[in-house]
Design a protein around this motif. Structure first.
Motif, PDB file in Angstrom:
ATOM      1  N   LEU A 289      50.676  45.285  43.411  1.00  0.00           N
ATOM      2  CA  LEU A 289      51.243  44.504  44.508  1.00  0.00           C
ATOM      3  C   LEU A 289      51.640  43.108  44.048  1.00  0.00           C
ATOM      4  O   LEU A 289      50.963  42.481  43.230  1.00  0.00           O
ATOM      5  CB  LEU A 289      50.203  44.383  45.633  1.00  0.00           C
ATOM      6  CG  LEU A 289      50.576  43.502  46.844  1.00  0.00           C
ATOM      7  CD1 LEU A 289      51.739  44.123  47.623  1.00  0.00           C
ATOM      8  CD2 LEU A 289      49.362  43.309  47.746  1.00  0.00           C
ATOM      9  N   SER A 290      52.760  42.624  44.602  1.00  0.00           N
ATOM     10  CA  SER A 290      53.148  41.220  44.465  1.00  0.00           C
ATOM     11  C   SER A 290      53.639  40.725  45.815  1.00  0.00           C
ATOM     12  O   SER A 290      54.334  41.446  46.530  1.00  0.00           O
ATOM     13  CB  SER A 290      54.255  41.045  43.423  1.00  0.00           C
ATOM     14  OG  SER A 290      53.774  41.283  42.121  1.00  0.00           O
ATOM     15  N   VAL A 291      53.273  39.502  46.153  1.00  0.00           N
ATOM     16  CA  VAL A 291      53.680  38.875  47.411  1.00  0.00           C
ATOM     17  C   VAL A 291      54.178  37.474  47.085  1.00  0.00           C
ATOM     18  O   VAL A 291      53.422  36.653  46.547  1.00  0.00           O
ATOM     19  CB  VAL A 291      52.508  38.798  48.410  1.00  0.00           C
ATOM     20  CG1 VAL A 291      52.946  38.085  49.691  1.00  0.00           C
ATOM     21  CG2 VAL A 291      51.964  40.183  48.724  1.00  0.00           C
ATOM     22  N   ALA A 381      44.499  47.169  49.930  1.00  0.00           N
ATOM     23  CA  ALA A 381      44.894  48.464  49.358  1.00  0.00           C
ATOM     24  C   ALA A 381      45.230  48.383  47.876  1.00  0.00           C
ATOM     25  O   ALA A 381      45.132  49.382  47.158  1.00  0.00           O
ATOM     26  CB  ALA A 381      46.105  49.015  50.117  1.00  0.00           C
ATOM     27  N   ALA A 382      45.620  47.198  47.397  1.00  0.00           N
ATOM     28  CA  ALA A 382      46.171  47.072  46.043  1.00  0.00           C
ATOM     29  C   ALA A 382      45.099  47.146  44.963  1.00  0.00           C
ATOM     30  O   ALA A 382      44.083  46.453  45.033  1.00  0.00           O
ATOM     31  CB  ALA A 382      46.943  45.768  45.923  1.00  0.00           C
ATOM     32  N   GLU A 400      43.926  34.564  48.362  1.00  0.00           N
ATOM     33  CA  GLU A 400      43.876  35.492  49.489  1.00  0.00           C
ATOM     34  C   GLU A 400      43.515  36.897  49.020  1.00  0.00           C
ATOM     35  O   GLU A 400      42.738  37.603  49.676  1.00  0.00           O
ATOM     36  CB  GLU A 400      45.227  35.495  50.209  1.00  0.00           C
ATOM     37  CG  GLU A 400      45.515  34.202  50.955  1.00  0.00           C
ATOM     38  CD  GLU A 400      46.928  34.115  51.487  1.00  0.00           C
ATOM     39  OE1 GLU A 400      47.263  33.088  52.123  1.00  0.00           O
ATOM     40  OE2 GLU A 400      47.722  35.057  51.263  1.00  0.00           O
ATOM     41  N   TYR A 401      44.074  37.307  47.892  1.00  0.00           N
ATOM     42  CA  TYR A 401      43.771  38.641  47.362  1.00  0.00           C
ATOM     43  C   TYR A 401      42.282  38.759  47.049  1.00  0.00           C
ATOM     44  O   TYR A 401      41.623  39.736  47.450  1.00  0.00           O
ATOM     45  CB  TYR A 401      44.595  38.917  46.107  1.00  0.00           C
ATOM     46  CG  TYR A 401      44.294  40.245  45.448  1.00  0.00           C
ATOM     47  CD1 TYR A 401      44.624  41.446  46.069  1.00  0.00           C
ATOM     48  CD2 TYR A 401      43.667  40.304  44.197  1.00  0.00           C
ATOM     49  CE1 TYR A 401      44.349  42.668  45.473  1.00  0.00           C
ATOM     50  CE2 TYR A 401      43.393  41.524  43.594  1.00  0.00           C
ATOM     51  CZ  TYR A 401      43.734  42.702  44.231  1.00  0.00           C
ATOM     52  OH  TYR A 401      43.456  43.912  43.639  1.00  0.00           O
ATOM     53  N   ALA A 402      41.734  37.765  46.367  1.00  0.00           N
ATOM     54  CA  ALA A 402      40.304  37.810  46.029  1.00  0.00           C
ATOM     55  C   ALA A 402      39.454  37.859  47.289  1.00  0.00           C
ATOM     56  O   ALA A 402      38.465  38.606  47.364  1.00  0.00           O
ATOM     57  CB  ALA A 402      39.937  36.597  45.174  1.00  0.00           C
ATOM     58  N   VAL A 411      42.050  44.141  40.404  1.00  0.00           N
ATOM     59  CA  VAL A 411      42.247  43.286  39.233  1.00  0.00           C
ATOM     60  C   VAL A 411      43.370  42.309  39.533  1.00  0.00           C
ATOM     61  O   VAL A 411      44.463  42.705  39.948  1.00  0.00           O
ATOM     62  CB  VAL A 411      42.599  44.114  37.985  1.00  0.00           C
ATOM     63  CG1 VAL A 411      42.768  43.200  36.778  1.00  0.00           C
ATOM     64  CG2 VAL A 411      41.528  45.173  37.717  1.00  0.00           C
ATOM     65  N   LEU A 412      43.105  41.038  39.317  1.00  0.00           N
ATOM     66  CA  LEU A 412      44.103  39.990  39.512  1.00  0.00           C
ATOM     67  C   LEU A 412      44.717  39.624  38.170  1.00  0.00           C
ATOM     68  O   LEU A 412      44.010  39.242  37.233  1.00  0.00           O
ATOM     69  CB  LEU A 412      43.453  38.753  40.141  1.00  0.00           C
ATOM     70  CG  LEU A 412      44.333  37.507  40.279  1.00  0.00           C
ATOM     71  CD1 LEU A 412      45.518  37.772  41.220  1.00  0.00           C
ATOM     72  CD2 LEU A 412      43.501  36.317  40.777  1.00  0.00           C
TER      73      LEU A 412
END
Length: 482
Positions: A289-291, A381-382, A400-402, A411-412
């Motif tokens: 995912l990328s935002v 979901a990512a 936000e992802y974390a 995994v970031l």
């Protein structure tokens, strides 16, 4: 949580005194001054209403304003004149901009001069005197609005690159006010900043603040060196002494409301939406995912090229993984952004044409605004999150992802050129311009053992939780109170 500043001062407006006050009374209020208001108008006619906006600044500051009495000064969008009003516990004071202001101050000086220059001149900045003249005048408009709202014991917090002259303008009219400035984007090194024909005026404008906050220590150091060179300032630690007084120049890395994202990601509704999303793309496939805002600083094309090469080398296939790119429309009226949009869409079409087959596309591309609830479902979901700008002041998407990885999975992959990389060293750090390294890093992220991923994510979540938006605000406001 931050220590809210309760109540309003009863001191008459406009009665300042010479010199800066070192302390604030307990009933001081906070005046936020930013290019945009934290709300936008939706609907038409009798159904029209104001709705809270998304975006880095609003996401970070709105929770603070909802718990602190004060005023938000900003442009409402469009050219209609709107009187001050209340919204969701905040007093809103709109600033009126004419179409020519938007074209010269906003599209011109702010986004074709300062924005590219402060982002490593990824696109060549343009320098036009008529843009500069409009920038000066609009900064005066915002300053006058702030001055009209502020009592002598209040604090004014100016935000971002659109309003770099405002602190000194406000200071000249109201010397007693405590004034802060926070720059959300990078601050460039001397060899780039010196391109500006108006470099001294901008530095002096910023020095009107008692506290100037930056995303990173490196940015604060760049500012300090330039003030010494062009404003006869002397530095003592993080404090600059100059003709106008003293200004603290420090790093205050911005953050998010960790608890909101964490709780929302755990909700039954999000769990349901995650299951639905994974079923649609294929349960067996890993989601990359990328935002981003659709902006040339975000490195979207470099990311697409790396993903295409990953597939081309046979390291992964569309049966194994899928890329989802969410791109929020941005400045469509600016030529560089329209060109970028076309380039990204061509790349998406090419990758899908080369590697997709019925029922399986390589890239799902969405060029539209999504709600925070929608984004939380995608974050949750990512399996792999790519946050790989060519240059970014911070990048709150990484945080936000974390915050949404409540089981410590995921995994970031994070660009070394994002301010967040200074805090989030347990991510996989990448140079997005190094395609070989980029491809290998995505491959590593896809193949990482669950235990290793959880160790890294646990560390990232702990960092973001401990340094959330309220800690950020506490730190800045404590420095501003003096």
């Amino acid at each position: 949580m931050m220590n809210a500043i309760r109540g309003r001062s009863t001191a008459p407006k406009g009665r300042g005194r010479t010199g800066r006050s070192a302390t604030r009374s307990s009933d001081s209020s906070l005046i936020i001054v930013a290019n945009r208001l934290p709300i936008h108008r939706v609907g038409h006619g009798s159904k029209a209403h104001w709705q809270s906006s998304a975006g880095g600044l609003v996401t970070a500051v709105a929770p603070v304003m909802q718990s602190t009495p004060g005023v938000w000064v900003g442009w409402a969008g469009g050219d209609a004149k709107i009187r001050p009003f209340q919204h969701d516990g905040m007093r809103i004071r709109p600033v009126h901009l004419k179409r020519s202001d938007v074209e010269h101050y906003y599209n011109g000086m702010s986004n074709k001069t300062i924005w590219p220059l402060f982002h490593d001149a990824i696109r060549a900045p343009e320098f036009r005197r008529d843009w500069w003249e409009s920038y000066v005048e609009v900064n005066h408009q915002f300053s006058r609005a702030a001055i009209a709202e502020a009592s002598d014991d209040d604090m004014v917090w100016v935000h971002d690159y659109h309003l770099l002259l405002a602190p000194a303008m406000i200071r000249k009219a109201r010397p007693r006010l405590r004034i802060g400035l926070f720059l959300h984007i990078p601050f460039p090194p001397e060899e780039l900043f010196e391109w500006l024909p108006w470099r001294t005026q901008i530095l002096r404008g910023m020095l009107g603040a008692d506290v100037v906050g930056f995303q990173t220590t490196g940015a604060a150091q760049n500012f300090t060196r330039l003030c010494k060179a062009y404003c006869d300032a002397t530095a003592h630690g993080t404090t600059l002494t100059h003709a106008g007084g003293a200004t603290a120049a420090r790093a205050f890395p911005i953050s998010i409301d960790f608890d909101w994202f964490d709780q929302r990601a755990r909700s039954a509704e999000t769990v349901r939406r995650v299951s639905e999303l994974r079923n649609r793309v294929g349960k067996e496939r890993k989601i990359i995912l990328s935002v981003d805002r659709l902006d040339y600083t975000k490195g979207i094309n470099s990311r697409m090229d790396a993903f295409e090469e990953l597939l081309d080398r046979g390291l992964s296939s569309v049966a194994d993984c899928v890329m989802i790119q969410i791109a929020t429309p941005s400045r469509d009226g600016v030529a560089d952004y329209a060109t970028l949009r076309d380039d990204v869409e061509k790349r998406v079409g090419r990758i899908n044409g080369r590697f997709g087959y019925p029922g399986r596309v390589a890239v799902h591309y969405f060029r539209r605004n999504l709600s925070r609830d929608d984004l939380v479902a995608y974050y949750a979901a990512a399996d792999v999150m790519l946050v790989t700008p060519l240059r970014d002041g911070m990048n709150l998407v990484a945080k936000e992802y974390a915050a949404c990885r409540s089981d410590n999975s995921g995994v970031l992959v994070l660009s070394q050129f994002a301010g967040a990389a200074r805090e989030m060293g347990r991510a996989l750090i990448v140079n997005p311009r190094d395609t070989d390294q980029f491809v290998k890093t995505i491959d590593t992220a896809l193949r990482m053992r669950r235990r290793d991923a959880q160790t890294r994510m646990s560390s990232l979540r702990s960092r973001v939780k401990a340094h959330d938006v309220f800690a950020w605000c506490d730190g800045f406001m404590s420095a501003l109170r003096g």
